[in-house]
Design a protein around this motif. Structure first.
Motif, PDB file in Angstrom:
ATOM      1  N   ILE A 137       0.820  -1.210   0.000  1.00 54.50           N
ATOM      2  CA  ILE A 137       0.000   0.000   0.000  1.00 54.50           C
ATOM      3  C   ILE A 137       0.855   1.262   0.000  1.00 54.50           C
ATOM      4  CG2 ILE A 137      -1.757   1.309   1.267  1.00 54.50           C
ATOM      5  CD1 ILE A 137      -2.800  -1.316   2.365  1.00 54.50           C
ATOM      6  N   THR A 138       1.887   1.277   0.823  1.00 54.81           N
ATOM      7  CA  THR A 138       2.686   2.480   1.027  1.00 54.81           C
ATOM      8  C   THR A 138       4.015   2.414   0.272  1.00 54.81           C
ATOM      9  OG1 THR A 138       3.828   1.625   2.973  1.00 54.81           O
ATOM     10  CG2 THR A 138       1.672   2.673   3.331  1.00 54.81           C
ATOM     11  N   SER A 139       4.715   3.539   0.267  1.00 57.63           N
ATOM     12  CA  SER A 139       6.049   3.578  -0.340  1.00 57.63           C
ATOM     13  C   SER A 139       6.975   2.569   0.319  1.00 57.63           C
ATOM     14  CB  SER A 139       6.638   4.986  -0.210  1.00 57.63           C
ATOM     15  OG  SER A 139       5.885   5.922  -0.947  1.00 57.63           O
ATOM     16  N   ALA A 140       6.865   2.422   1.656  1.00 59.95           N
ATOM     17  CA  ALA A 140       7.708   1.468   2.375  1.00 59.95           C
ATOM     18  C   ALA A 140       7.429   0.034   1.927  1.00 59.95           C
ATOM     19  CB  ALA A 140       7.490   1.606   3.879  1.00 59.95           C
ATOM     20  N   ASP A 141       6.167  -0.282   1.643  1.00 58.05           N
ATOM     21  CA  ASP A 141       5.826  -1.616   1.139  1.00 58.05           C
ATOM     22  C   ASP A 141       6.485  -1.867  -0.216  1.00 58.05           C
ATOM     23  OD1 ASP A 141       4.192  -2.069   3.354  1.00 58.05           O
ATOM     24  OD2 ASP A 141       2.400  -1.323   2.340  1.00 58.05           O
ATOM     25  N   PHE A 142       6.282  -0.926  -1.138  1.00 57.54           N
ATOM     26  CA  PHE A 142       6.820  -1.101  -2.494  1.00 57.54           C
ATOM     27  C   PHE A 142       8.347  -1.098  -2.506  1.00 57.54           C
ATOM     28  CE2 PHE A 142       2.575   0.768  -3.719  1.00 57.54           C
ATOM     29  CZ  PHE A 142       2.104  -0.365  -4.368  1.00 57.54           C
ATOM     30  N   ILE A 186       8.993   4.466  -7.510  1.00 55.78           N
ATOM     31  CA  ILE A 186       7.938   4.599  -6.516  1.00 55.78           C
ATOM     32  C   ILE A 186       7.489   6.050  -6.517  1.00 55.78           C
ATOM     33  CG2 ILE A 186       7.295   4.334  -4.100  1.00 55.78           C
ATOM     34  CD1 ILE A 186       9.497   2.243  -3.857  1.00 55.78           C
ATOM     35  N   SER A 187       6.329   6.293  -7.075  1.00 50.66           N
ATOM     36  CA  SER A 187       5.790   7.646  -7.147  1.00 50.66           C
ATOM     37  C   SER A 187       5.328   8.088  -5.763  1.00 50.66           C
ATOM     38  CB  SER A 187       4.609   7.686  -8.124  1.00 50.66           C
ATOM     39  OG  SER A 187       3.908   8.905  -8.004  1.00 50.66           O
ATOM     40  N   PRO A 188       5.514   9.376  -5.417  1.00 51.18           N
ATOM     41  CA  PRO A 188       5.012   9.861  -4.133  1.00 51.18           C
ATOM     42  C   PRO A 188       3.498  10.013  -4.093  1.00 51.18           C
ATOM     43  CG  PRO A 188       6.021  11.650  -5.382  1.00 51.18           C
ATOM     44  CD  PRO A 188       6.287  10.391  -6.138  1.00 51.18           C
ATOM     45  N   ALA A 189       2.829   9.835  -5.218  1.00 51.97           N
ATOM     46  CA  ALA A 189       1.370   9.979  -5.257  1.00 51.97           C
ATOM     47  C   ALA A 189       0.696   8.941  -4.371  1.00 51.97           C
ATOM     48  CB  ALA A 189       0.867   9.841  -6.690  1.00 51.97           C
ATOM     49  N   GLN A 190      -0.384   9.330  -3.711  1.00 53.56           N
ATOM     50  CA  GLN A 190      -1.214   8.417  -2.921  1.00 53.56           C
ATOM     51  C   GLN A 190      -0.410   7.660  -1.858  1.00 53.56           C
ATOM     52  OE1 GLN A 190      -4.582   8.169  -3.479  1.00 53.56           O
ATOM     53  NE2 GLN A 190      -4.534   9.599  -5.174  1.00 53.56           N
ATOM     54  N   ASP A 191       0.584   8.307  -1.264  1.00 55.87           N
ATOM     55  CA  ASP A 191       1.415   7.680  -0.236  1.00 55.87           C
ATOM     56  C   ASP A 191       2.192   6.493  -0.793  1.00 55.87           C
ATOM     57  OD1 ASP A 191       2.541   7.424   2.297  1.00 55.87           O
ATOM     58  OD2 ASP A 191       1.043   5.979   2.943  1.00 55.87           O
ATOM     59  N   GLY A 192       2.455   6.522  -2.079  1.00 58.57           N
ATOM     60  CA  GLY A 192       3.249   5.467  -2.678  1.00 58.57           C
ATOM     61  C   GLY A 192       2.509   4.757  -3.790  1.00 58.57           C
ATOM     62  N   ALA A 193       3.117   4.697  -4.968  1.00 56.93           N
ATOM     63  CA  ALA A 193       2.530   4.010  -6.113  1.00 56.93           C
ATOM     64  C   ALA A 193       3.662   3.656  -7.064  1.00 56.93           C
ATOM     65  CB  ALA A 193       1.504   4.896  -6.813  1.00 56.93           C
ATOM     66  N   SER A 252       7.655  -7.751  -6.900  1.00 61.99           N
ATOM     67  CA  SER A 252       7.459  -7.618  -5.463  1.00 61.99           C
ATOM     68  C   SER A 252       8.420  -8.503  -4.684  1.00 61.99           C
ATOM     69  CB  SER A 252       6.023  -7.992  -5.082  1.00 61.99           C
ATOM     70  OG  SER A 252       5.865  -9.402  -5.055  1.00 61.99           O
ATOM     71  N   ARG A 253       8.473  -8.268  -3.377  1.00 61.29           N
ATOM     72  CA  ARG A 253       9.162  -9.180  -2.479  1.00 61.29           C
ATOM     73  C   ARG A 253       8.422 -10.523  -2.491  1.00 61.29           C
ATOM     74  NH1 ARG A 253       5.671  -6.004   0.248  1.00 61.29           N
ATOM     75  NH2 ARG A 253       4.540  -6.788   2.080  1.00 61.29           N
ATOM     76  N   LEU A 260      -1.526   1.674  -7.507  1.00 60.53           N
ATOM     77  CA  LEU A 260      -1.663   2.408  -6.250  1.00 60.53           C
ATOM     78  C   LEU A 260      -1.568   1.495  -5.035  1.00 60.53           C
ATOM     79  CD1 LEU A 260      -4.605   4.735  -7.349  1.00 60.53           C
ATOM     80  CD2 LEU A 260      -2.158   5.210  -7.443  1.00 60.53           C
ATOM     81  N   ASP A 261      -2.182   0.324  -5.103  1.00 60.28           N
ATOM     82  CA  ASP A 261      -2.094  -0.655  -4.020  1.00 60.28           C
ATOM     83  C   ASP A 261      -2.548  -2.003  -4.549  1.00 60.28           C
ATOM     84  OD1 ASP A 261      -5.066  -1.036  -3.516  1.00 60.28           O
ATOM     85  OD2 ASP A 261      -4.906   1.098  -3.073  1.00 60.28           O
ATOM     86  N   ILE A 262      -2.182  -3.062  -3.830  1.00 59.21           N
ATOM     87  CA  ILE A 262      -2.539  -4.411  -4.257  1.00 59.21           C
ATOM     88  C   ILE A 262      -2.588  -5.308  -3.021  1.00 59.21           C
ATOM     89  CG2 ILE A 262      -0.113  -5.031  -4.709  1.00 59.21           C
ATOM     90  CD1 ILE A 262      -1.158  -6.766  -7.049  1.00 59.21           C
ATOM     91  N   SER A 263      -3.507  -6.283  -3.032  1.00 62.02           N
ATOM     92  CA  SER A 263      -3.631  -7.213  -1.911  1.00 62.02           C
ATOM     93  C   SER A 263      -4.019  -8.596  -2.421  1.00 62.02           C
ATOM     94  CB  SER A 263      -4.662  -6.712  -0.896  1.00 62.02           C
ATOM     95  OG  SER A 263      -5.955  -6.666  -1.478  1.00 62.02           O
ATOM     96  N   PHE A 264      -3.600  -9.608  -1.661  1.00 59.34           N
ATOM     97  CA  PHE A 264      -3.920 -10.998  -1.965  1.00 59.34           C
ATOM     98  C   PHE A 264      -4.577 -11.607  -0.737  1.00 59.34           C
ATOM     99  CE2 PHE A 264      -0.596  -9.881  -4.861  1.00 59.34           C
ATOM    100  CZ  PHE A 264      -0.858 -10.588  -6.023  1.00 59.34           C
ATOM    101  N   GLN A 265      -5.766 -12.146  -0.905  1.00 57.29           N
ATOM    102  CA  GLN A 265      -6.450 -12.812   0.191  1.00 57.29           C
ATOM    103  C   GLN A 265      -6.066 -14.293   0.227  1.00 57.29           C
ATOM    104  OE1 GLN A 265     -10.705 -12.096  -0.144  1.00 57.29           O
ATOM    105  NE2 GLN A 265     -10.545 -10.575   1.485  1.00 57.29           N
TER     106      GLN A 265
END
Length: 392
Positions: free
Chosen positions: A40-45, A55-62, A256-257, A335-340
């Protein structure tokens, strides 16, 4: 009970005793799922690997294609390629992750680092209730007097308060003495918004929060560069959180990691939020393995759309995003990504189960150990069976 399938049948009768029986129906109780992996965030990416992306600064990281400028103003001082020039004794300073300009102009340096038609600028900013606040492209030198940016001697294309303190304007000056000022309907003073200026060959487009608010027919062919300005010191200030300026790379990818869940999981829905302007493309892939070492040899599988169910069992998962653009002024953004995921729904089989190489029904697996047999049309794809000798 999670993982169980229940069967039911409804029977009813009227007052005369006439019976009616409905069809046999079933429903399954799923295992509880949760977001097991998300960026979700810059730190995640930042834990992933970028190739032709940033890593764009837009939207707290993208994740976006690499632009000419990607500048978060997170301090503690102005970046090396930005400089403050006082108008009325003021300055530009970094305050809580943003550049605050008061009575000064803040622009990129050196003056030779300029851009031309086909460039775009996007930034997150707050215009204060003060006159002559400007953010946009400007031609000219670093001088505060004749020939300097926003002095009227060279072209500009900018969002500005002009002589007002309550109205935001789209302002264009293609040549000295020629000015186009357009009031933008709505209330933007004092609140944060995302602004974009698209400098085309024969027009300038102005966007606020992704919506086109004005197009000005004008031709500016001479070079310009980004600048932020607030003329009056000690009153309202102008604040910019971040800024990006094109051109963007034509293509790139983000890997990704690797997430190791520690045990096998049932990977379910993959969901993401992204922006893909016309002329750009964003594709997301995933791969799985039962160990981190096995990921590198696994094949990438395209996820056709956000919300797709993966329905795969594995311990480790990784994703990549491939970005491309045919317009140097535009880039897609992840902008963000998640896996359930959920616990694996194991199937318990009771009784004598064997794969007997010599076909003897004697409760023993003779000579073969584990034998792979051709697929049976009656066995679901992906079914795993563990044979356990409970006696020894």
């Amino acid at each position: 009970t999670p993982g169980s399938t229940y069967f039911c049948q409804v029977q009813s009768a009227d007052c005369s005793g006439n019976l009616s029986t409905g069809p046999l129906r079933s429903f399954a109780i799923p295992f509880p799922s949760s977001n097991c992996f998300q960026d979700i965030t810059s730190a995640d990416f930042a834990q992933g690997t970028q190739t032709g992306t940033s890593i764009s600064p837009a939207q707290d990281g993208a994740i976006s294609l690499i632009p000419a400028i990607s500048q978060p103003f997170n301090g503690p001082a102005l970046p090396a390629d930005w400089q403050s020039f006082p108008w009325t004794g003021g300055s530009a300073t970094i305050v809580m992750g943003a550049v605050v300009v008061d009575g000064a102009r803040c622009n990129t340096v050196p003056a030779t680092s300029t851009y031309g038609p086909g460039s775009s600028m996007e930034f997150s900013a707050i215009f204060g209730a003060g006159s002559f606040q400007h953010i946009g492209f400007g031609g000219g030198s670093d001088a505060n007097g004749t020939g300097g940016i926003y002095n009227g001697d060279d072209p500009w294309a900018m969002f500005s308060t002009g002589s007002s303190t309550t109205v935001l304007k789209a302002r264009v000056s293609p040549a000295p003495g020629t000015y186009y000022d357009m009031d933008i309907p709505g209330s933007y003073i004092g609140s944060s918004h995302i602004y974009r200026i698209y400098w085309k060959t024969n027009s300038i487009e102005f966007y606020i929060d992704g919506i086109l608010v004005h197009t000005q027919a004008a031709t500016i062919s001479s070079p310009m560069r980004p600048a932020i300005s607030d003329y009056n010191i000690g009153s309202a200030v102008v604040t910019v959180d971040w800024m990006e300026v094109s051109p963007y790379n034509g293509a790139g990818q983000f890997e990704s990691r690797i997430l190791d869940a520690g045990m096998q999981k049932q990977w379910q829905t993959a969901s993401w939020n992204a922006s893909s302007p016309a002329g750009t493309q964003l594709q997301v892939y995933y791969r799985v393995a039962n160990s981190p070492a096995g990921i590198s040899s696994a094949s990438w599988i395209l996820i056709p759309a956000s919300g797709t169910s993966l329905n795969v069992v594995a311990q480790c998962i990784q994703y990549k995003a491939e970005l491309s653009s045919t317009d140097p002024a535009l880039s897609p953004r992840l902008l963000d990504i998640s896996f359930q995921c959920s616990d694996v729904q194991w199937i318990s089989i009771s009784g004598n189960v064997w794969n007997d190489v010599d076909a003897m029904n004697d409760n023993m697996v003779n000579n073969s150990g584990l034998l792979q047999v051709p697929p049976n049309p009656g066995i679901p794809s992906g079914l795993r069976v563990y044979l356990v000798n409970t006696a020894t």
